[in-house]
Design an enzyme around this catalytic site. Structure first.
Site, PDB file in Angstrom:
ATOM      1  N   SER A 110      -3.070  -7.620   2.933  1.00 39.09           N
ATOM      2  CA  SER A 110      -3.342  -7.446   4.364  1.00 39.09           C
ATOM      3  C   SER A 110      -3.832  -8.760   4.962  1.00 39.09           C
ATOM      4  CB  SER A 110      -4.408  -6.367   4.570  1.00 39.09           C
ATOM      5  OG  SER A 110      -3.946  -5.135   4.106  1.00 39.09           O
ATOM      6  N   LYS A 167     -16.008  -7.078   4.738  1.00 40.76           N
ATOM      7  CA  LYS A 167     -14.860  -7.590   5.494  1.00 40.76           C
ATOM      8  C   LYS A 167     -15.028  -7.305   6.981  1.00 40.76           C
ATOM      9  CE  LYS A 167     -11.417  -7.005   1.791  1.00 40.76           C
ATOM     10  NZ  LYS A 167     -10.266  -6.194   1.340  1.00 40.76           N
ATOM     11  N   HIS A 214       0.851  -1.210   0.000  1.00 43.09           N
ATOM     12  CA  HIS A 214       0.000   0.000   0.000  1.00 43.09           C
ATOM     13  C   HIS A 214       0.878   1.247   0.000  1.00 43.09           C
ATOM     14  CE1 HIS A 214      -3.114  -2.569   2.339  1.00 43.09           C
ATOM     15  NE2 HIS A 214      -3.617  -2.356   1.125  1.00 43.09           N
ATOM     16  N   ARG A 256      -2.109  -5.898  -8.269  1.00 44.14           N
ATOM     17  CA  ARG A 256      -1.027  -6.856  -8.048  1.00 44.14           C
ATOM     18  C   ARG A 256      -0.944  -7.897  -9.143  1.00 44.14           C
ATOM     19  NH1 ARG A 256      -3.153  -8.048  -2.176  1.00 44.14           N
ATOM     20  NH2 ARG A 256      -4.966  -7.936  -3.528  1.00 44.14           N
TER      21      ARG A 256
HETATM   22  O1  PNS Z   1      -8.687  -2.389   0.303  1.00 40.07           O
HETATM   23  P1  PNS Z   1      -9.983  -2.882  -0.289  1.00 40.07           P
HETATM   24  O2  PNS Z   1     -10.804  -3.616   0.747  1.00 40.07           O
HETATM   25  O3  PNS Z   1      -9.779  -3.682  -1.537  1.00 40.07           O
HETATM   26  O4  PNS Z   1     -10.773  -1.565  -0.704  1.00 40.07           O
HETATM   27  C1  PNS Z   1     -12.078  -1.670  -1.210  1.00 40.07           C
HETATM   28  C2  PNS Z   1     -12.815  -0.353  -0.985  1.00 40.07           C
HETATM   29  C3  PNS Z   1     -12.875  -0.054   0.509  1.00 40.07           C
HETATM   30  C4  PNS Z   1     -12.096   0.764  -1.705  1.00 40.07           C
HETATM   31  C5  PNS Z   1     -14.246  -0.526  -1.551  1.00 40.07           C
HETATM   32  O5  PNS Z   1     -14.880  -1.593  -0.903  1.00 40.07           O
HETATM   33  C6  PNS Z   1     -15.095   0.740  -1.397  1.00 40.07           C
HETATM   34  O6  PNS Z   1     -14.954   1.672  -2.158  1.00 40.07           O
HETATM   35  N1  PNS Z   1     -15.992   0.739  -0.370  1.00 40.07           N
HETATM   36  C7  PNS Z   1     -16.832   1.862  -0.072  1.00 40.07           C
HETATM   37  C8  PNS Z   1     -18.302   1.526  -0.388  1.00 40.07           C
HETATM   38  C9  PNS Z   1     -18.549   1.696  -1.865  1.00 40.07           C
HETATM   39  O7  PNS Z   1     -18.422   2.772  -2.431  1.00 40.07           O
HETATM   40  N2  PNS Z   1     -18.906   0.578  -2.519  1.00 40.07           N
HETATM   41  C10 PNS Z   1     -19.102   0.518  -3.942  1.00 40.07           C
HETATM   42  C11 PNS Z   1     -17.768   0.314  -4.620  1.00 40.07           C
HETATM   43  S1  PNS Z   1     -17.962   0.021  -6.300  1.00 40.07           S
END
Ligand code: PNS
Length: 166
Positions: free
Chosen positions: A128, A41, A17, A90
């Site tokens: 993570s 999660k 990150h 990745r």
């Molecule tokens: O590190 P991650 O868990 O891969 O990040 C994913 C994240 C947190 C960026 C994504 O789940 C997100 O944007 N969540 C906020 C809720 C949202 O906007 N959901 C629709 C995404 S298309």
């Protein structure tokens, strides 16, 4: 001024990150790192803990802001007037999900673009979830996460160690 958004769960932040954020900070004027509650999660660290860890491990960058929120990413981007999201990729396995999120975000907020930074090969295996698994069972996470994050993991699993089955 070109500001971009680096969103993620960061549970916890890894060297992968940090590499992506450092590279975004090199190419753009301002980077807003957004720690988000991902409803799919179950996090080990609270939003505030993750934010505090990021503030510390990114303190060497002067064009960074760390924020946290619980909600839709597009709403956060709209509120901040940001039109570019930067995410790390990745492997091909990341691509499908990242593409889906990028397209959904752009459908929800036309004009919001996602740009991808490819992970450096030495961080391509890092996640993570894997780091937590290694730390949970007492494995060494040096070199995978900053020392402060390693300590936080040690502390988290000391408080709640894995249970033994007899
Ligand atoms: O590190 P991650 O868990 O891969 O990040 C994913 C994240 C947190 C960026 C994504 O789940 C997100 O944007 N969540 C906020 C809720 C949202 O906007 N959901 C629709 C995404 S298309």
């Amino acid at each position: 001024m070109a500001a971009v958004l680096c969103p993620g769960s960061f549970d916890p932040p890894t060297n992968g990150h940090i590499d992506v954020i450092e590279r975004a900070a090199k190419h753009f004027d301002q980077v807003v790192v957004a720690v988000i509650a991902n409803p799919s999660k179950e996090p080990l660290f609270s939003l505030d803990q993750r934010k505090d860890l990021l503030v510390d491990v990114l303190s060497h960058l002067d064009n960074i802001e760390i924020a946290s929120f619980d909600g839709l990413l597009v709403d956060f981007a709209r509120t901040r007037g940001i039109s570019v999201i930067v995410k790390g990729l990745r492997a091909v396995s990341d691509f499908e999900y990242e593409l889906q999120m990028a397209q959904m975000n752009s459908a929800l907020l036309p004009g919001l673009d996602t740009m991808f930074v490819t992970a450096k090969p030495n961080w391509a295996f890092l996640s993570s979830s894997l780091v937590k698994q290694v730390a949970r069972y007492g494995g060494a996470v040096d070199g995978l996460v900053p020392p402060l994050v390693g300590k936080a993991l040690e502390e988290a699993y000391r408080v709640s160690p894995p249970t033994e089955h007899t």
